[in-house]
Motif scaffolding. Structure first.
Motif, short mmCIF file in Angstrom:
data_model
loop_
_atom_site.label_atom_id
_atom_site.label_comp_id
_atom_site.label_asym_id
_atom_site.label_seq_id
_atom_site.Cartn_x
_atom_site.Cartn_y
_atom_site.Cartn_z
N LEU A 116 -3.58 27.21 90.16
CA LEU A 116 -4.92 27.37 88.97
C LEU A 116 -4.90 28.89 89.77
N THR A 117 -4.44 29.64 91.27
CA THR A 117 -3.81 31.23 91.20
C THR A 117 -3.84 31.51 90.51
N HIS A 118 -2.56 31.37 89.74
CA HIS A 118 -0.95 31.73 89.25
C HIS A 118 -2.25 32.29 87.76
N THR A 119 -1.78 33.40 87.07
CA THR A 119 -2.20 33.45 85.56
C THR A 119 -1.74 32.37 84.26
N ALA A 120 -2.04 32.49 83.37
CA ALA A 120 -1.65 31.68 82.19
C ALA A 120 -1.88 32.74 81.22
N LEU A 121 -1.14 32.10 79.50
CA LEU A 121 -0.67 32.70 78.61
C LEU A 121 -2.19 32.16 77.51
N VAL A 122 -2.79 32.66 77.09
CA VAL A 122 -3.43 32.47 75.59
C VAL A 122 -3.39 31.86 74.38
N HIS A 123 -4.76 30.21 74.43
CA HIS A 123 -3.02 30.18 73.28
C HIS A 123 -3.48 30.60 71.83
N LYS A 124 -2.52 30.06 71.36
CA LYS A 124 -2.28 30.63 70.10
C LYS A 124 -3.68 30.89 68.72
N THR A 125 -3.94 29.43 69.05
CA THR A 125 -5.19 29.32 68.25
C THR A 125 -6.62 30.18 68.82
N ASP A 126 -6.65 30.63 69.73
CA ASP A 126 -7.66 31.43 70.10
C ASP A 126 -7.31 33.00 69.78
N MET A 127 -5.94 33.46 69.89
CA MET A 127 -5.58 34.36 70.18
C MET A 127 -6.48 35.15 69.21
N LYS A 128 -6.49 35.18 68.03
CA LYS A 128 -6.77 35.92 66.87
C LYS A 128 -8.69 36.40 67.33
N SER A 129 -9.42 35.73 67.79
CA SER A 129 -10.53 35.94 68.66
C SER A 129 -10.91 36.44 68.78
N ILE A 130 -9.69 36.52 70.16
CA ILE A 130 -9.82 37.74 71.66
C ILE A 130 -9.31 38.81 71.00
N LYS A 131 -8.18 39.18 70.49
CA LYS A 131 -7.71 40.53 69.89
C LYS A 131 -9.19 41.11 69.24
N GLN A 132 -9.36 40.55 68.50
CA GLN A 132 -10.64 40.87 67.62
C GLN A 132 -11.80 41.56 68.42
N GLN A 133 -11.90 40.50 69.54
CA GLN A 133 -12.37 41.32 70.62
C GLN A 133 -12.53 42.66 71.14
N LEU A 134 -11.26 42.37 71.68
CA LEU A 134 -10.34 43.55 72.27
C LEU A 134 -10.35 44.40 71.35
N ARG A 135 -10.07 43.99 70.55
CA ARG A 135 -10.06 45.56 69.56
C ARG A 135 -8.38 45.68 69.12
N ILE A 136 -7.61 45.17 69.58
CA ILE A 136 -6.24 45.24 69.61
C ILE A 136 -6.03 44.88 67.58
N ILE A 137 -6.80 44.19 67.23
CA ILE A 137 -6.21 44.19 65.42
C ILE A 137 -5.97 45.27 64.96
#
Length: 62
Positions: free
Chosen positions: A41-62
């Motif tokens: 649980l200490t190590h980082t993971a990647l965000v799943h592709k189904t959540d990617m669009k939502s998180i990019k929108q929140q980070l204003r990357i799109i």
């Protein structure tokens, strides 16, 4: 537009454009969890592709 402060604190963007996240369940009640589980649980993971669009929108990357 401003980025979501909560998303800004929780996610980091890699050089290739993927989004890193931390694992949940590592903050308390750690005595019953095995050492192997806590280490995983200490190590980082990647965000799943189904959540990617939502998180990019929140980070204003799109």
């Amino acid at each position: 537009m401003k980025t979501k402060s909560s998303a800004k604190k929780r996610f980091k963007v890699t050089g290739s454009g993927k989004i890193k996240r931390k694992h949940a369940f590592k903050s308390h009640i750690l005595t019953k969890k095995s050492k192997k589980r806590k280490l995983a649980l200490t190590h980082t993971a990647l965000v799943h592709k189904t959540d990617m669009k939502s998180i990019k929108q929140q980070l204003r990357i799109i």
